[in-house]
Structures are given as C-alpha cells and as structure tokens.
Enzyme design. Structure first.
Site, PDB file in Angstrom:
ATOM      1  CE  LYS A  64      -3.185  -2.301   3.182  1.00 48.63           C
ATOM      2  NZ  LYS A  64      -3.861  -2.272   4.483  1.00 48.63           N
ATOM      3  CD  GLU A 102       7.947  -1.115  -3.568  1.00 46.36           C
ATOM      4  OE1 GLU A 102       7.285  -0.316  -2.756  1.00 46.36           O
ATOM      5  OE2 GLU A 102       8.126  -2.013  -3.554  1.00 46.36           O
ATOM      6  CG  ASP A 103       6.453   2.869   0.125  1.00 45.28           C
ATOM      7  OD1 ASP A 103       7.084   2.050  -0.421  1.00 45.28           O
ATOM      8  OD2 ASP A 103       6.105   2.800   1.483  1.00 45.28           O
ATOM      9  CG  ASP A 118      14.422  -1.326   4.261  1.00 51.73           C
ATOM     10  OD1 ASP A 118      15.678  -1.494   4.269  1.00 51.73           O
ATOM     11  OD2 ASP A 118      13.566  -1.294   5.282  1.00 51.73           O
ATOM     12  CG  PHE A 138      10.897   2.754  12.212  1.00 54.84           C
ATOM     13  CD1 PHE A 138      11.216   1.588  11.818  1.00 54.84           C
ATOM     14  CD2 PHE A 138       9.380   3.276  11.671  1.00 54.84           C
ATOM     15  CE1 PHE A 138      10.299   0.506  11.691  1.00 54.84           C
ATOM     16  CE2 PHE A 138       8.567   2.347  11.287  1.00 54.84           C
ATOM     17  CZ  PHE A 138       9.052   1.053  11.270  1.00 54.84           C
ATOM     18  NE  ARG A 143      -0.594   1.907   5.023  1.00 51.17           N
ATOM     19  CZ  ARG A 143       0.537   1.235   4.856  1.00 51.17           C
ATOM     20  NH1 ARG A 143       1.520   1.583   4.017  1.00 51.17           N
ATOM     21  NH2 ARG A 143       0.454  -0.196   5.116  1.00 51.17           N
TER      22      ARG A 143
HETATM   23  C1  PRP Z   1       7.678  -1.720   1.991  1.00 48.90           C
HETATM   24  C2  PRP Z   1       7.916  -1.000   0.658  1.00 48.90           C
HETATM   25  C3  PRP Z   1       8.491  -1.938  -0.335  1.00 48.90           C
HETATM   26  C4  PRP Z   1       8.995  -2.818   0.724  1.00 48.90           C
HETATM   27  C5  PRP Z   1      10.755  -2.601   0.680  1.00 48.90           C
HETATM   28  O1  PRP Z   1       6.302  -2.456   1.961  1.00 48.90           O
HETATM   29  O2  PRP Z   1       6.610  -0.508   0.235  1.00 48.90           O
HETATM   30  O3  PRP Z   1       7.395  -2.673  -1.070  1.00 48.90           O
HETATM   31  O4  PRP Z   1       8.748  -2.714   2.135  1.00 48.90           O
HETATM   32  O5  PRP Z   1      11.453  -3.354   1.639  1.00 48.90           O
HETATM   33  P1  PRP Z   1      12.685  -4.089   1.116  1.00 48.90           P
HETATM   34  O6  PRP Z   1      13.453  -3.629   0.005  1.00 48.90           O
HETATM   35  O7  PRP Z   1      13.162  -4.684   2.301  1.00 48.90           O
HETATM   36  O8  PRP Z   1      11.936  -5.649   0.594  1.00 48.90           O
HETATM   37  P2  PRP Z   1       5.415  -3.088   3.125  1.00 48.90           P
HETATM   38  O9  PRP Z   1       5.837  -4.693   3.177  1.00 48.90           O
HETATM   39  O10 PRP Z   1       6.107  -2.276   4.367  1.00 48.90           O
HETATM   40  O11 PRP Z   1       4.114  -3.002   2.621  1.00 48.90           O
HETATM   41  P3  PRP Z   1       3.293  -1.542   2.568  1.00 48.90           P
HETATM   42  O12 PRP Z   1       3.883  -0.881   1.457  1.00 48.90           O
HETATM   43  O13 PRP Z   1       1.647  -2.130   2.382  1.00 48.90           O
HETATM   44  O14 PRP Z   1       3.402  -0.568   3.888  1.00 48.90           O
END
Ligand code: PRP
Length: 179
Positions: free
Chosen positions: A41, A97-98, A101, A150, A163
């Site tokens: 999301k 992507e937001d 990580d 964070f 969010r």
């Molecule tokens: C976050 C973000 C990416 C992912 C990145 O999503 O939106 O999709 O984590 O992390 P990585 O590089 O370690 O794989 P999240 O799983 O928190 O879900 P959300 O977008 O619904 O908050």
C-alpha cells in the site's frame, strides 16, 4: 504529530522532487506504451502525485506483495497478495515504490514481471535506504537517499498507522517500542 520526532522531508521538498521525477519520466517515455505499477500500500501517495506530473499518457495498475507483515524488519519472504489486472506483454513497465530497503521486494518484482515479456522494466522509488541493501537493486528514478531511521508518512506506515501524514517523518522510538 506527537509520535514524530522530526520531519525528514517536508511536503514542499517532496512536491519539488516529484515534479522533477515526473518531468524526467515524461521525457523518457514520450510516445511509449507505459504502465505504472504501484506496489500497495505504501506507494499510493507517491503514485497519485507522480502520475499527475507525467505529461504523457499512462495506464495504472497495482500489485500487493507481502514482505514485512507488521514488524519492523524484512523477513525476506515475498509473495503475491494481489496481481496485475492489465497485460504487460510488449509494454514499458515502471514499478512505483515508496521505499527500497533490503531490495528483496524489488528483486522479486523485477524477476516476476520480467517473465511476462514487457518491452522494459524500470523502477521509480521515492526513498532509498542503501545502508540496508541485501541484494543488488537500484531505482532508476529516485527521490531521496535516506539514512536508516524509522520513517513514516506520505504512504509509509508503522503497523498501518501514519500513512496519511503529508510529510516523511522520523518516528519516535517510544512509538514503535510500545508496539
Ligand atoms: C515496503 C515498501 C516496499 C518494501 C521494501 O512495503 O513499500 O514494498 O517494504 O522493503 P525491502 O526493500 O526490504 O523488500 P511493506 O511490506 O511495508 O508494505 P506496505 O507498502 O503495504 O506498507
């Protein structure tokens, strides 16, 4: 907002950057069949702003994948919760992507979408935490490279909260330690 220690990226800074990214994408995809793939999301706010800064026709679709659950660290396990509705064969995909990580989610997404014979795949990410990278994943269009704090807001959550904040802020340790 009392749970936010400080604002890392203001609304204005984000808006300026999103405009620049939109202009670059507009130039690069002139006359091309572009599908924006928002990853639910977290990407919804960035996607909503970015798509309005892209001045060439686009289609929009979404995928949802699981990676973090409600914790604060990546499990490395990725699975599709919601797949695309559009066909991407022969089309140009831009994953939105937001945050990148560890890069595991992106690696998985690029892998699975490549198998559908798109014309190209690139990635636009608002935020990047290069310190946490576990695999080789680099966004083609990047908003901001940030330290390993964070962060929440502008789509990013902690346990589904925050969010809707219009800026990106650093969460107070109290807010996530109490759970
Ligand atoms: C976050 C973000 C990416 C992912 C990145 O999503 O939106 O999709 O984590 O992390 P990585 O590089 O370690 O794989 P999240 O799983 O928190 O879900 P959300 O977008 O619904 O908050």
């Amino acid at each position: 907002m009392q749970d936010v220690q400080r604002v890392l990226l203001s609304e204005e800074e984000i808006a300026r950057k999103v405009k620049q990214l939109g202009a670059a994408i507009t130039e690069d995809y002139q006359g091309k069949d572009l599908v924006l793939v928002g990853i639910l999301k977290g990407a919804i706010v960035f996607l909503a702003d970015l798509m309005r800064e892209i001045k060439t026709p686009v289609n929009v679709d979404f995928m949802a994948v699981s990676s973090y659950g409600e914790g604060t660290t990546s499990s490395g396990v990725v699975r599709i919760l919601k797949d695309l509705e559009l066909s991407v064969e022969g089309r140009h995909i831009l994953i939105v992507e937001d945050i990148v990580d560890t890069g595991l989610t992106l690696e998985y997404l690029v892998d699975i979408l490549s198998s559908r014979q798109p014309a190209s795949i690139r990635v636009a990410a608002l935020l990047d935490k290069p310190d946490r990278r576990m695999v080789d994943a680099v966004p083609d269009y990047l908003g901001f490279s940030i330290p390993d704090d964070f962060v929440v807001g502008y789509g990013l959550d902690f346990a589904e909260q925050y969010r809707s904040l219009p800026y990106v802020g650093i969460l107070k340790p109290d807010a996530y330690q109490e759970g």
